[in-house]
Scaffold this motif. Sequence first.
Motif, PDB file in Angstrom:
ATOM      1  N   SER A  49       0.830  -1.211   0.000  1.00 20.64           N
ATOM      2  CA  SER A  49       0.000   0.000   0.000  1.00 20.64           C
ATOM      3  C   SER A  49       0.859   1.254   0.000  1.00 20.64           C
ATOM      4  N   PHE A  50       1.914   1.223   0.811  1.00 17.12           N
ATOM      5  CA  PHE A  50       2.846   2.352   0.900  1.00 17.12           C
ATOM      6  C   PHE A  50       3.482   2.622  -0.469  1.00 17.12           C
ATOM      7  N   GLY A  51       3.982   1.556  -1.107  1.00 17.54           N
ATOM      8  CA  GLY A  51       4.625   1.724  -2.404  1.00 17.54           C
ATOM      9  C   GLY A  51       3.676   2.208  -3.478  1.00 17.54           C
ATOM     10  N   LEU A  52       2.438   1.689  -3.452  1.00 13.30           N
ATOM     11  CA  LEU A  52       1.447   2.108  -4.436  1.00 13.30           C
ATOM     12  C   LEU A  52       1.114   3.584  -4.283  1.00 13.30           C
ATOM     13  N   ALA A  53       0.905   4.013  -3.039  1.00 11.78           N
ATOM     14  CA  ALA A  53       0.577   5.419  -2.793  1.00 11.78           C
ATOM     15  C   ALA A  53       1.742   6.330  -3.154  1.00 11.78           C
ATOM     16  N   ARG A  54       2.954   5.900  -2.826  1.00 15.38           N
ATOM     17  CA  ARG A  54       4.129   6.736  -3.135  1.00 15.38           C
ATOM     18  C   ARG A  54       4.346   6.841  -4.641  1.00 15.38           C
TER      19      ARG A  54
END
Length: 224
Positions: free
Chosen positions: A92-97
Motif C-alpha cells: 500500500s505504501f509503495g502504491l501510494a508513493r
Amino acid sequence: MSGRTKLILAMAVLALLAAAAVWLPIPGPAQLRAWAAATGPATPLVLLVAYSLLTVAPIPRTVFNLAAGLLVGSVAGVVIALAATTIAAGLSFGLARLLGRDLILRHLHRAPVRAVNERLSGGGVLAVTSLRLIPLVPFAPLSYLCGVSSVKLLPYLAGTALGSIPGTIAVVVFADALTGDTPPALLASYAVFAAVGVAGLVRVLRKRVPAVAAEEPVPSTAAG
C-alpha cells in the motif's frame, strides 16, 4: 509519466480499491473452513497470500485475523497475520508513493498538509506505532497516507509491525468468528490499545510543536 496522468491513474486505482472493499464478499466461518479443506496443506500459504493482497484494498483486517486463528491456530495464525500485515502495508505504501507523492508535494505549502507530513515524518516509528494501535484508524487509508508523506519506509514498516502486534494477537487468539459475537474482553483490549496509541500520538504531537520564533528584532531604544 506526467502529473495529470499520475493523478488520473491514482484516482482510478483508489476507485477500484474502494469498489473492491464494497463488493468483494467477506467470507464466513463455513466458507473459510471449505477453503481450508480445499487447499489442504497449502492453507497457510493461501491465507498469507490472500491476506497480503486483499488488505491492500480497504478491507478490514479483522476478518483475516479471525480466519488465521480459526484455520491454523493461535501461534501460526499470529505469525501469518503479522507477516501479511507487514507485506500489505509495504504494498500500500509503495502504491501510494508511486501514484500520489507528486500530488502531495505540490500542496506542502498548505499548513494542514505540511503539519500532517511533519508529524508522520518527524515522529517516525513512534508516530506510526501509535496510529496503528488505535482500532478506529483504518489500516489501508493510513498506509496510503504514510505513502504520500515523507516518512521513511523502514520506520513505517517497523511502526506498522509493532503497532499491529497487540490487536492482531487479541483477535487471532479470541477467534470469535465461530460465535459471531465480540467478546467483552476483546473490546476491553481494543480500548487499552487505543489509549496507548493516543498517548503515544500526543507525545509525538507535543514533541513536534514548533518552537516560538525567537528571531524577531528587539525594538531599539532611541537615545533621547
